[in-house]
Design a protein around this motif. Structure first.
Motif, PDB file in Angstrom:
ATOM      1  N   ASP A 107       0.888  59.760  87.980  1.00 36.58           N
ATOM      2  CA  ASP A 107      -0.478  60.671  87.757  1.00 36.58           C
ATOM      3  C   ASP A 107      -1.217  61.722  88.073  1.00 36.58           C
ATOM      4  OD1 ASP A 107      -0.394  57.989  85.695  1.00 36.58           O
ATOM      5  OD2 ASP A 107      -1.678  57.148  87.319  1.00 36.58           O
ATOM      6  N   GLU A 108      -1.100  61.820  89.067  1.00 45.14           N
ATOM      7  CA  GLU A 108      -1.219  63.555  89.426  1.00 45.14           C
ATOM      8  C   GLU A 108      -0.739  64.452  89.375  1.00 45.14           C
ATOM      9  OE1 GLU A 108      -4.372  65.358  91.821  1.00 45.14           O
ATOM     10  OE2 GLU A 108      -4.592  64.159  90.448  1.00 45.14           O
ATOM     11  N   GLU A 109       0.574  64.601  89.154  1.00 41.37           N
ATOM     12  CA  GLU A 109       1.304  65.370  88.367  1.00 41.37           C
ATOM     13  C   GLU A 109       0.893  65.610  87.188  1.00 41.37           C
ATOM     14  OE1 GLU A 109       5.483  65.457  91.060  1.00 41.37           O
ATOM     15  OE2 GLU A 109       5.368  64.287  89.222  1.00 41.37           O
ATOM     16  N   SER A 110       0.961  64.656  86.461  1.00 36.69           N
ATOM     17  CA  SER A 110       0.538  64.605  84.765  1.00 36.69           C
ATOM     18  C   SER A 110      -0.475  65.401  85.007  1.00 36.69           C
ATOM     19  CB  SER A 110       0.673  63.753  84.170  1.00 36.69           C
ATOM     20  OG  SER A 110       0.628  62.936  82.504  1.00 36.69           O
ATOM     21  N   ARG A 111      -2.324  64.669  85.688  1.00 35.53           N
ATOM     22  CA  ARG A 111      -2.983  65.561  85.554  1.00 35.53           C
ATOM     23  C   ARG A 111      -2.999  67.320  85.260  1.00 35.53           C
ATOM     24  NH1 ARG A 111      -7.748  67.206  87.928  1.00 35.53           N
ATOM     25  NH2 ARG A 111      -6.316  66.380  89.875  1.00 35.53           N
ATOM     26  N   LEU A 112      -2.414  67.802  86.788  1.00 42.96           N
ATOM     27  CA  LEU A 112      -2.654  69.328  86.931  1.00 42.96           C
ATOM     28  C   LEU A 112      -1.991  69.923  86.194  1.00 42.96           C
ATOM     29  CD1 LEU A 112      -1.599  68.157  91.145  1.00 42.96           C
ATOM     30  CD2 LEU A 112      -3.709  69.345  89.893  1.00 42.96           C
ATOM     31  N   LEU A 113      -0.213  69.300  85.365  1.00 43.16           N
ATOM     32  CA  LEU A 113      -0.258  69.976  84.831  1.00 43.16           C
ATOM     33  C   LEU A 113      -0.506  70.276  83.294  1.00 43.16           C
ATOM     34  CD1 LEU A 113       2.602  71.705  83.259  1.00 43.16           C
ATOM     35  CD2 LEU A 113       3.398  69.740  82.436  1.00 43.16           C
ATOM     36  N   ILE A 114      -1.676  68.948  82.837  1.00 42.83           N
ATOM     37  CA  ILE A 114      -2.495  68.973  81.345  1.00 42.83           C
ATOM     38  C   ILE A 114      -3.058  69.841  81.640  1.00 42.83           C
ATOM     39  CG2 ILE A 114      -3.677  67.671  80.303  1.00 42.83           C
ATOM     40  CD1 ILE A 114      -1.361  65.022  80.270  1.00 42.83           C
ATOM     41  N   GLU A 115      -3.824  69.789  83.051  1.00 40.32           N
ATOM     42  CA  GLU A 115      -5.678  70.624  83.165  1.00 40.32           C
ATOM     43  C   GLU A 115      -4.804  72.473  82.967  1.00 40.32           C
ATOM     44  OE1 GLU A 115      -7.143  69.154  85.999  1.00 40.32           O
ATOM     45  OE2 GLU A 115      -8.337  67.234  85.089  1.00 40.32           O
ATOM     46  N   GLY A 116      -3.556  71.937  84.194  1.00 40.24           N
ATOM     47  CA  GLY A 116      -4.317  73.874  84.430  1.00 40.24           C
ATOM     48  C   GLY A 116      -2.597  74.380  83.095  1.00 40.24           C
ATOM     49  N   ALA A 117      -2.284  74.086  82.178  1.00 40.34           N
ATOM     50  CA  ALA A 117      -1.447  74.451  81.247  1.00 40.34           C
ATOM     51  C   ALA A 117      -2.538  74.012  79.707  1.00 40.34           C
ATOM     52  CB  ALA A 117      -0.006  73.252  80.509  1.00 40.34           C
TER      53      ALA A 117
END
Length: 382
Positions: A94-104
């Motif tokens: 979940d945290e990897e997903s959140r960071l990528l979606i927000e960052g990208a």
């Protein structure tokens, strides 16, 4: 390349001097076993696919982004497996997903679009014994290794061992054992001269370290016997594609390489890469002959072995990774004219055909012969 301006969290790493691996992965949390919100396409090869995860620390080398710490990698190993049933490998936390979606800035995509994406690999599945070529995959800057899962699964289903690598400090978010999160420390230095050349060269050294640990006299992966060390290739997206060329320049064990829409950063030496084959697969305009990225024109003149320069019409930079199709399935907006699943199909087909020809000796149809089935792909002959 999209980057974040915020200050990233510092890494907390194991003590220097440690070289170790985690040759397994825990089953995903129960919540991620529900019906997936998004789904990667089914691989087309004849094998089921297994996956283990390795955590490597190179105690002999300092991390360029956090020099007080040793260099650290997370690696997903994909391989031909005996069974297709079992616990599916998680795509991302979940945290990897959140960071990528927000960052990208994947507008409109919920966290579950990645963390609950359906994959095809089975966690710790029993391998099919044999001797298989090894392909190392390196993702784009800020993109974790899981963004190349579709091509990883495809190659494994066709009879390859695949090592998809996360390079510490270069992704929006990579989770290490125990829940420790590595974030994009390198993003703080993107304005520095030569930073992307440093990144490509660092990833090349990561690859040398990985190959030593996979194919050396005391390999760290429990299924290392599957690897044919005489047949090694590397492919990458964006800076990962430049890293494939840099690794070939540094290590003759890498016999064939693919750059998917990455600026070469001057890593192809004047003398080239010998007679080793190389595929350049890019978008229309920027990485077309005479386009905005002159490094492709320069690299082309320095490649003296078998080479092809292919343009995918309608593709955007991220079309060669999974995030395009997964975000599209989740309802996120996209600028690409090429549909996400079609982009994944084309990437898998051409990358697999390249390695089939040059690592397995299976002759492939010419680009012209494939044009009717794949009209989006154009061959350039600069």
């Amino acid at each position: 390349m999209r980057v974040v301006a915020a200050i990233m969290l510092a890494l907390t790493l194991p003590a220097a001097g440690v070289v170790w691996a985690l040759d397994s992965e825990a089953p995903p949390p129960r919540s991620s076993l529900a019906s997936p919100m998004t789904q990667l396409p089914t691989p087309t090869g004849s094998f089921a696919v297994g996956r283990n995860v390795l955590h490597l620390v190179d105690g002999a080398r300092k991390d360029p982004w956090t020099p007080t710490q040793p260099r650290e990698l997370m690696v997903s190993m994909y391989y031909p497996a005996q069974q297709s049933d079992g616990v599916r490998a998680p795509y991302a936390t979940d945290e990897e997903s959140r960071l990528l979606i927000e960052g990208a800035e994947l507008a409109g995509a919920p966290v579950q679009a990645l963390s609950q994406a359906g994959t095809n690999a089975v966690v710790d599945a029993a391998p099919v014994n044999g001797s298989y070529p090894l392909v190392v995959l390196s993702p784009g800057f800020t993109a974790p290794r899981f963004t190349l899962t579709a091509v990883s699964e495809e190659l494994a289903s066709r009879g390859y061992v695949v090592a998809a690598v996360d390079h510490a400090g270069e992704t929006f978010g990579t989770e290490f054992p125990g829940g420790r999160m590595s974030t994009c420390v390198a993003c703080q230095r993107i304005g520095d001269d030569g930073v992307f050349t440093l990144m490509a060269e660092t990833r090349a050294r990561d690859t040398v370290f990985l190959l030593d640990r996979l194919t050396g006299p005391a390999p760290i992966w429990s299924h290392a016997r599957l690897i044919d060390a005489t047949r090694i290739g590397m492919a990458g997206h964006s800076i990962g594609g430049a890293s494939a060329a840099a690794a070939m320049a540094l290590d003759a064990r890498v016999r064939a390489g693919v750059n998917m829409d990455g600026s070469f950063q001057g890593v192809v030496p004047t003398g080239g890469l010998g007679e080793r084959p190389f595929l350049m697969l890019g978008v229309d305009g920027q990485t077309s002959p005479g386009g905005g990225d002159s490094s492709w024109d320069e690299a082309w003149t320095r490649l003296h072995g078998w080479k092809r320069w292919l343009t995918v019409v309608g593709a955007e930079h991220d079309s060669f990774a999974d995030t395009g199709t997964l975000a599209e399935q989740a309802g996120a907006s996209s600028k690409a004219a090429l549909r996400g699943n079609r982009a994944v199909d084309l990437t898998r087909i051409y990358v697999a055909a390249f390695f089939d020809q040059h690592l397995r000796g299976i002759e492939q149809p010419s680009v012209d012969a494939l044009a009717a089935a794949f009209p989006e792909v154009r061959a350039n002959n600069p």
